[in-house]
Design an enzyme around this catalytic site. Structure first.
Site, PDB file in Angstrom:
ATOM      1  N   THR A 148       0.868  -1.190   0.000  1.00 23.34           N
ATOM      2  CA  THR A 148       0.000   0.000   0.000  1.00 23.34           C
ATOM      3  C   THR A 148       0.905   1.240   0.000  1.00 23.34           C
ATOM      4  OG1 THR A 148      -0.247  -0.253   2.404  1.00 23.34           O
ATOM      5  CG2 THR A 148      -2.025  -1.089   1.020  1.00 23.34           C
ATOM      6  N   LYS A 170       3.959  -6.832   4.034  1.00 22.42           N
ATOM      7  CA  LYS A 170       3.718  -5.442   3.690  1.00 22.42           C
ATOM      8  C   LYS A 170       3.429  -4.689   4.983  1.00 22.42           C
ATOM      9  CE  LYS A 170       0.381  -3.315   3.561  1.00 22.42           C
ATOM     10  NZ  LYS A 170      -0.373  -2.409   4.539  1.00 22.42           N
ATOM     11  N   THR A 181       0.026  -2.887  11.100  1.00 25.01           N
ATOM     12  CA  THR A 181      -0.606  -2.884   9.789  1.00 25.01           C
ATOM     13  C   THR A 181       0.296  -3.669   8.874  1.00 25.01           C
ATOM     14  OG1 THR A 181      -1.713  -0.800  10.085  1.00 25.01           O
ATOM     15  CG2 THR A 181      -1.441  -1.499   7.858  1.00 25.01           C
ATOM     16  N   GLU A 261       6.546   4.851   7.488  1.00 28.24           N
ATOM     17  CA  GLU A 261       6.149   6.080   6.793  1.00 28.24           C
ATOM     18  C   GLU A 261       6.910   7.307   7.307  1.00 28.24           C
ATOM     19  OE1 GLU A 261       1.551   4.812   5.752  1.00 28.24           O
ATOM     20  OE2 GLU A 261       1.959   6.006   7.534  1.00 28.24           O
ATOM     21  N   ASN A 380       0.096  10.972   6.502  1.00 27.77           N
ATOM     22  CA  ASN A 380      -1.127  10.478   7.137  1.00 27.77           C
ATOM     23  C   ASN A 380      -2.231  11.519   7.193  1.00 27.77           C
ATOM     24  OD1 ASN A 380      -0.782   7.590   8.286  1.00 27.77           O
ATOM     25  ND2 ASN A 380       1.184   8.587   8.608  1.00 27.77           N
ATOM     26  N   SER A 385      -7.018  11.117   0.672  1.00 29.73           N
ATOM     27  CA  SER A 385      -7.336  12.108  -0.371  1.00 29.73           C
ATOM     28  C   SER A 385      -6.747  11.679  -1.703  1.00 29.73           C
ATOM     29  CB  SER A 385      -6.804  13.478   0.019  1.00 29.73           C
ATOM     30  OG  SER A 385      -5.402  13.447   0.166  1.00 29.73           O
TER      31      SER A 385
END
Length: 385
Positions: A148, A170, A181, A261, A380, A385
C-alpha cells in the site's frame, strides 16, 4: 522468490484496478501439498476487518489450501456486504481450484470504511486472473501486489537442512504490537503438523512482529500466516525450525521498520538487566511510544532525559535513579545522572541504537521503532485524499 522458494507453492500478483496507480493489487498463494497445514495469528484489535473474521474461522482446523490478499481496500466497517465480499472471494477461489471455501484464507489492506460492488467485482476478477497466473516463480509478484504505502516489497528466504522457509510482508504505517498494519505470508516445505505450526508461529511472532512499535497505532486487518506443504519430505528438528522461523519473522519485521512512513531513523531499543522479560518489553515500548523522544531523535538531539521520563511511567521493577542509558554506543546517563557529553553522540546515521540498563535482573528485550517526522504527519494527513 519469496513465498515460492519452498517446494509445493505457487503464487501470483495481478493488477485489476483496485489501486489508482495501475500496479498489482491482488495476490494469490496456493499450497500444492502434499500437506495442507496452516496457522495464523491475527490483530488483537476488537475492531476487526471482514477478512479477519472470515480467516479466524478458516484457520480453526489447521488446514489451508490457499490465501488471497488484496491491497487497495481494507474491507473493514463495510457491513454485511463486506463480509459477503470476503465469503465470495473464498468461494470463487475454491471453485476454480476445486477445493473447499472453508480452506481459503482472505486478507485485505487499504482504506477503512470503503467498499462497493465495483470493489467486489475487481477482487473477484483478481482471483480468476491471479489463479490463471500462478507459477513457482511468482513470489515477488505476490509481494508487490500487497503493498500500500510501502516504498518497496519485503521478502526473505531461509535455507534449512533439506527444507526452506520463504516469506513476504507489507506494512509501513499503523505499526504497533498486536500486531501491526502488516500482512505477512510465510511458507515452508518442512514436514510439520498444524499444532507444531501454530506453536512455532506464536513463539516467533512474540519476539519479532509483536516487538515492532512504529507509531503506537493498531490496525484492523493484521494477519501473519504460516503455510506448510511438506514437499521437502524432511522433518526438521523442532528447535532448529523455530529458530529459523524467528529469524525469518525478525528479518521481515526489521524490513517493515526500515520502510516506516516518513521515518529518518530506525531506532532499536534494547532493554537489559530487567527483572522480567515483560518488564523489559514494557520499558522498551514506553520509549518507542514517546513522541517527545521520537521527535528528539528526528532532530538528532540525544535528549536522554526523555528516556528516563518515559520509562518512569511504567510499572516495571527498577530504580529510576540507578539506570544507565547508551545512545549509539555512548553512555549518556549513568546511575540516573549525566555521563558523557551529549556532543559525543552522533545521531546523523539512520540506524539508531538505544540501550537501557535497569540493573534489576537478567532479562532482556528488543523493541523496534522509528522517529516522528514531518513526512509522517504529511503522509497520514492526506492518506484518504
Amino acid at each position: 522468490m519469496s513465498v515460492t522458494a519452498p517446494a509445493g507453492f505457487e503464487a501470483s500478483g495481478v493488477a485489476v484496478g483496485l489501486k489508482s496507480t495501475g500496479k498489482p493489487d491482488v495476490a494469490v498463494v496456493v499450497n500444492r501439498g502434499p500437506l495442507k497445514v496452516g496457522a495464523a495469528v491475527f490483530t488483537s484489535n476488537r475492531a476487526k476487518a471482514n477478512p479477519i473474521l472470515w480467516s479466524e474461522q478458516v484457520i480453526a482446523d489447521g488446514a489451508v489450501e490457499a490465501i488471497v490478499l488484496n491491497s487497495g481496500g481494507a474491507n473493514c466497517f463495510t457491513g454485511s456486504f463486506g463480509f459477503q465480499t470476503t465469503h465470495q472471494t473464498a468461494e470463487k477461489t475454491a471453485e476454480i481450484l476445486g477445493v473447499g471455501a472453508g480452506d481459503v484464507l482472505v486478507c485485505s489492506t487499504g482504506l477503512i470504511g470503503t467498499g462497493d460492488q465495483v470493489f467486489r467485482d475487481k477482487v473477484l476478477t483478481g482471483v480468476a486472473e491471479g489463479i490463471a497466473a500462478l507459477s513457482t516463480t511468482g513470489g515477488d509478484d505476490a509481494a508487490r501486489a500487497i503493498m500500500t504505502t510501502d516504498s518497496r516489497h519485503k521478502t526473505t528466504v531461509f535455507e534449512g537442512d533439506g527444507w526452506r522457509i520463504g516469506g513476504m510482508a507489507k506494512g509501513a504505517g499503523m505499526l504497533a504490537p498486536g500486531l501491526a498494519t502488516m500482512l505477512v505470508v510465510i511458507t515452508t516445505d518442512a514436514v510439520i503438523d498444524a499444532a507444531e505450526a501454530d506453536a512455532h508461529l506464536r513463539a516467533a511472532t512474540r519476539v519479532s512482529f509483536d516487538r515492532l512499535d512504529s507509531d503506537g497505532c493498531m490496525s484492523t486487518n493484521d494477519q501473519v500466516t504460516l503455510l506448510a506443504s511438506g514437499a521437502s519430505g524432511t522433518t526438521p528438528d523442532a528447535e532448529a525450525f523455530r529458530s529459523a522461523l524467528i529469524a525469518v519473522c525478525t528479518d521481515l519485521a526489521v524490513q517493515l521498520q526500515g520502510d516506516a512512513e516518513g521515518a529518518s531513523h530506525d531506532i532499536t531499543i534494547r532493554v537489559v538487566n530487567a527483572a522480567t522479560e515483560d518488564d523489559a518489553v514494557e520499558v522498551g515500548r514506553s520509549v518507542a511510544r514517546n513522541n517527545l523522544f521520537k521527535a528528539a531523535i528526528f532532530g538528532n538531539d540525544p535528549n536522554w532525559g526523555r528516556v528516563l521520563a518515559a520509562i518512569g511511567t511504567t510499572d516495571a521493577v527498577f530504580d529510576p535513579y540507578d539506570v544507565d542509558v547508551w545512545m549509539n554506543g555512548v553512555r549518556v546517563c549513568s546511575a540516573g545522572g549525566p555521563d558523557r557529553p551529549r556532543e559525543d553522540v552522533d545521531l546523523t546515521p539512520r540506524a539508531t541504537d538505544l540501550q537501557i540498563d535497569l540493573k534489576s535482573g537478567s532479562a532482556v528485550a528488543t523493541i523496534y521503532t522509528n522517529d516522528l517526522t514531518h513526512d509522517y504527519v504529511h503522509e497520514n494527513s492526506a492518506y484518504s485524499s
